[in-house]
Scaffold this motif. Structure first.
Motif, PDB file in Angstrom:
ATOM      1  N   ASP A 173       0.840  -1.191   0.000  1.00 46.68           N
ATOM      2  CA  ASP A 173       0.000   0.000   0.000  1.00 46.68           C
ATOM      3  C   ASP A 173       0.875   1.242   0.000  1.00 46.68           C
ATOM      4  N   TYR A 174       0.236   2.385  -0.164  1.00 48.92           N
ATOM      5  CA  TYR A 174       0.949   3.660  -0.212  1.00 48.92           C
ATOM      6  C   TYR A 174       0.387   4.600   0.840  1.00 48.92           C
ATOM      7  N   ASP A 175       1.298   5.246   1.575  1.00 45.51           N
ATOM      8  CA  ASP A 175       0.923   6.281   2.527  1.00 45.51           C
ATOM      9  C   ASP A 175       1.489   7.603   2.033  1.00 45.51           C
ATOM     10  N   ILE A 176       0.728   8.645   2.255  1.00 38.69           N
ATOM     11  CA  ILE A 176       1.130   9.978   1.803  1.00 38.69           C
ATOM     12  C   ILE A 176       1.232  10.905   3.010  1.00 38.69           C
ATOM     13  N   ALA A 177       2.281  11.707   3.041  1.00 39.54           N
ATOM     14  CA  ALA A 177       2.450  12.729   4.075  1.00 39.54           C
ATOM     15  C   ALA A 177       2.407  14.096   3.407  1.00 39.54           C
ATOM     16  N   THR A 178       1.792  15.060   4.082  1.00 37.88           N
ATOM     17  CA  THR A 178       1.575  16.374   3.466  1.00 37.88           C
ATOM     18  C   THR A 178       1.533  17.468   4.532  1.00 37.88           C
ATOM     19  N   LYS A 223      -7.931  13.065  14.520  1.00 41.23           N
ATOM     20  CA  LYS A 223      -7.262  13.826  15.583  1.00 41.23           C
ATOM     21  C   LYS A 223      -5.751  13.636  15.555  1.00 41.23           C
ATOM     22  N   PHE A 224      -5.307  12.588  14.833  1.00 39.99           N
ATOM     23  CA  PHE A 224      -3.867  12.396  14.627  1.00 39.99           C
ATOM     24  C   PHE A 224      -3.440  12.865  13.240  1.00 39.99           C
ATOM     25  N   GLY A 225      -4.364  13.500  12.532  1.00 43.65           N
ATOM     26  CA  GLY A 225      -4.033  14.061  11.230  1.00 43.65           C
ATOM     27  C   GLY A 225      -4.080  13.083  10.084  1.00 43.65           C
ATOM     28  N   THR A 257      -1.076  14.409   7.824  1.00 39.72           N
ATOM     29  CA  THR A 257      -0.433  15.714   7.924  1.00 39.72           C
ATOM     30  C   THR A 257       0.885  15.581   8.696  1.00 39.72           C
ATOM     31  N   PHE A 258       1.950  16.265   8.202  1.00 46.24           N
ATOM     32  CA  PHE A 258       3.221  16.276   8.938  1.00 46.24           C
ATOM     33  C   PHE A 258       2.932  16.669  10.378  1.00 46.24           C
ATOM     34  N   ARG A 259       3.531  15.913  11.318  1.00 41.04           N
ATOM     35  CA  ARG A 259       3.193  16.195  12.713  1.00 41.04           C
ATOM     36  C   ARG A 259       4.355  15.897  13.641  1.00 41.04           C
ATOM     37  N   ALA A 260       4.243  16.443  14.845  1.00 36.24           N
ATOM     38  CA  ALA A 260       5.113  16.089  15.960  1.00 36.24           C
ATOM     39  C   ALA A 260       4.205  15.541  17.041  1.00 36.24           C
ATOM     40  N   SER A 307      -1.556  13.583  22.196  1.00 34.69           N
ATOM     41  CA  SER A 307      -2.022  14.588  21.244  1.00 34.69           C
ATOM     42  C   SER A 307      -0.929  14.783  20.199  1.00 34.69           C
ATOM     43  N   VAL A 308      -1.265  15.509  19.144  1.00 38.83           N
ATOM     44  CA  VAL A 308      -0.271  15.796  18.110  1.00 38.83           C
ATOM     45  C   VAL A 308      -0.283  17.283  17.800  1.00 38.83           C
ATOM     46  N   ARG A 309       0.848  17.730  17.274  1.00 39.52           N
ATOM     47  CA  ARG A 309       0.949  19.112  16.796  1.00 39.52           C
ATOM     48  C   ARG A 309       1.413  19.055  15.350  1.00 39.52           C
ATOM     49  N   PHE A 310       0.634  19.644  14.472  1.00 35.82           N
ATOM     50  CA  PHE A 310       1.010  19.627  13.063  1.00 35.82           C
ATOM     51  C   PHE A 310       2.246  20.491  12.861  1.00 35.82           C
ATOM     52  N   GLY A 311       3.210  19.949  12.112  1.00 33.05           N
ATOM     53  CA  GLY A 311       4.473  20.645  11.989  1.00 33.05           C
ATOM     54  C   GLY A 311       5.132  20.459  10.640  1.00 33.05           C
ATOM     55  N   ALA A 312       6.456  20.294  10.657  1.00 42.39           N
ATOM     56  CA  ALA A 312       7.239  20.220   9.428  1.00 42.39           C
ATOM     57  C   ALA A 312       7.640  18.786   9.136  1.00 42.39           C
ATOM     58  N   ILE A 313       8.120  18.558   7.921  1.00 43.17           N
ATOM     59  CA  ILE A 313       8.513  17.213   7.504  1.00 43.17           C
ATOM     60  C   ILE A 313       9.657  16.677   8.380  1.00 43.17           C
TER      61      ILE A 313
END
Length: 438
Positions: free
Chosen positions: A40-45, A65-67, A83-86, A98-104
């Motif tokens: 399968d394929y997963d995409i990050a954005t 809630k985890f993007g 979504t890119f996250r930390a 919890s997660v925080r959306f962030g950078a790659i």
């Protein structure tokens, strides 16, 4: 390019055309580099989950809630877009609180192993490796990203995933990662049994089950999850039947023959076929016996699989394989009716697979196996399972009262039919009249 890759590429292109960054992520990147077609394929954005939901007509909130949003295109199976996250602190040994959306860059270092932490831009045809995954792929090394103890503390299931990946790719586990795995192993019992069962099934069916057994043993995981398997170690067997060694050695040799893509029932069938030998072992003089290990083993196997939350169908099939794995040895001496009944059993094909591996892991004698193989190839399905000549209504008309005797009479008639002694309904009725009193 397969259908799933085309759909993933279409999603990436849509996100990029809308001004976002989007890349392939994780296992699909690793598999492409290794020349393996990704399952399968997963995409990050960098697009937020709510934006992804608005951009595509059909979406599924896989883990909003985890993007993580599942995007459904032409096929019903969604492709996950995250979504890119930390991640914040992990409090349950499984998921972040919890997660925080962030950078790659933040998204890369929160992942489990370097070989799973790479990204690939399919439009620019560019690999994005921020964690040294390519180096470890070249060297055949499984390494946790960052501090291995922290990675395993975050998600205890990663301990089992490390075993699975190292076995599947025949990689060496980097020393610090291995030490952290062994220290964290006792925490695996906190993970849901279903998740543990799924990981073990993948280990057993991806083509490197014997290596997975070794790593499970050496890490202490086997003692925690499948202690019955550990007890096979040191359980000595008669050398004339088992020159290879004890029950565990015999079982491991059989497990090593499992091909990638085998069914979980065959995999557990060979793993557990002698599981009751330690408790059934008896010594009388110079004679060592294991009487009852097939019946006891069937019960043990079903209980073990129930513990791993495998389906009732899997439990029953594996119990059948364990209970009957020696039955084929008697095939050349069976009456035709008994042989045909065995050949017609649901699951007999898998029983043949288990019996083959069992034989090859010990004396390598396959005479009875080839006998069954020839019988299967020379008899038609109708010969093996012919329509019944008579039934309960016929017995009623002959004056018999319904009851337990019906089953006895019908089985006797069917035995003679399978033996070739009765071929017509009239002959069957006459046989009943002559041999049974209404």
């Amino acid at each position: 390019m397969n259908v799933r890759e085309k759909e993933a590429l279409q999603i990436v292109r849509s996100l990029v055309d809308s001004g976002f960054r989007a890349v392939f992520a994780g296992g699909c990147v690793r598999d492409r580099i290794l020349g393996v077609e990704p399952k399968d394929y997963d995409i990050a954005t960098d697009a937020r989950p709510e934006v992804v939901q608005k951009m595509f007509d059909r979406t599924v909130a896989v883990g909003a809630k985890f993007g993580v949003i599942g995007v459904v295109l032409d096929h019903d199976k969604p492709i996950e877009v995250a979504t890119f996250r930390a991640d914040a602190e992990y409090t349950d040994g499984r998921r972040p609180s919890s997660v925080r959306f962030g950078a790659i860059e933040e998204d890369a270092i929160r992942r489990d192993f370097t070989i799973n932490g790479m990204f690939y831009d399919p439009l620019a045809e560019h690999l994005i490796d921020l964690v040294g995954g390519m180096r470890d792929l070249r060297d055949g090394v499984l390494r946790a990203i960052g501090n291995p103890a922290e990675r395993f503390e975050e998600d205890h299931l990663r301990i089992l995933r490390a075993v699975r990946f190292a076995a599947r790719f025949n990689f060496t586990i980097e020393p610090a990662t291995w030490d952290a795995m062994k220290l964290a192993a006792p925490k695996i019992v906190a993970i849901a049994a279903e998740r543990i069962g799924e990981e073990i099934v993948m280990m057993m069916t991806e083509g490197a089950a014997a290596r997975a057994m070794d790593l499970m043993m050496d890490s202490g995981l086997m003692q925690l999850l499948l202690p019955e398997v550990v007890r096979m170690r040191g359980c000595a067997q008669p050398e004339n039947f088992h020159p290879e060694g004890d029950v565990y050695t015999h079982t491991r040799i059989g497990v090593a023959m499992l091909p990638a893509g085998c069914t979980e029932t065959v995999a557990f069938g060979i793993l557990l076929h002698d599981i009751a030998k330690p408790q059934c072992r008896a010594v009388t003089g110079d004679k060592v016996t294991f009487y009852g290990h097939t019946d006891d083993g069937a019960v043990m196997a079903a209980n073990m699989l129930a513990r791993l939350k495998r389906s009732r169908a899997v439990q029953e099939r594996v119990a059948y394989l364990v209970k009957n794995h020696l039955k084929l040895c008697m095939a050349p001496r069976m009456r035709p009716a008994t042989l045909k009944r065995m050949l017609g059993e649901d699951g007999f094909g898998e029983l043949m697979d288990v019996a083959f591996m069992d034989a090859m892991a010990s004396s390598s004698y396959l005479g009875y196996w080839h006998f069954c193989k020839r019988a299967m190839s020379t008899m038609t399905p109708t010969e093996i399972r012919p329509p019944r000549l008579i039934g309960g209504e016929d017995l009623k008309q002959l004056g018999f009262t319904p009851g337990p005797r019906f089953k006895e009479i019908l089985k006797d008639v069917e035995d003679h039919q399978l033996d070739g002694a009765l071929e017509t309904r009239e002959a069957a009725l006459e046989y009943v009249r002559a041999h049974y009193a209404a």
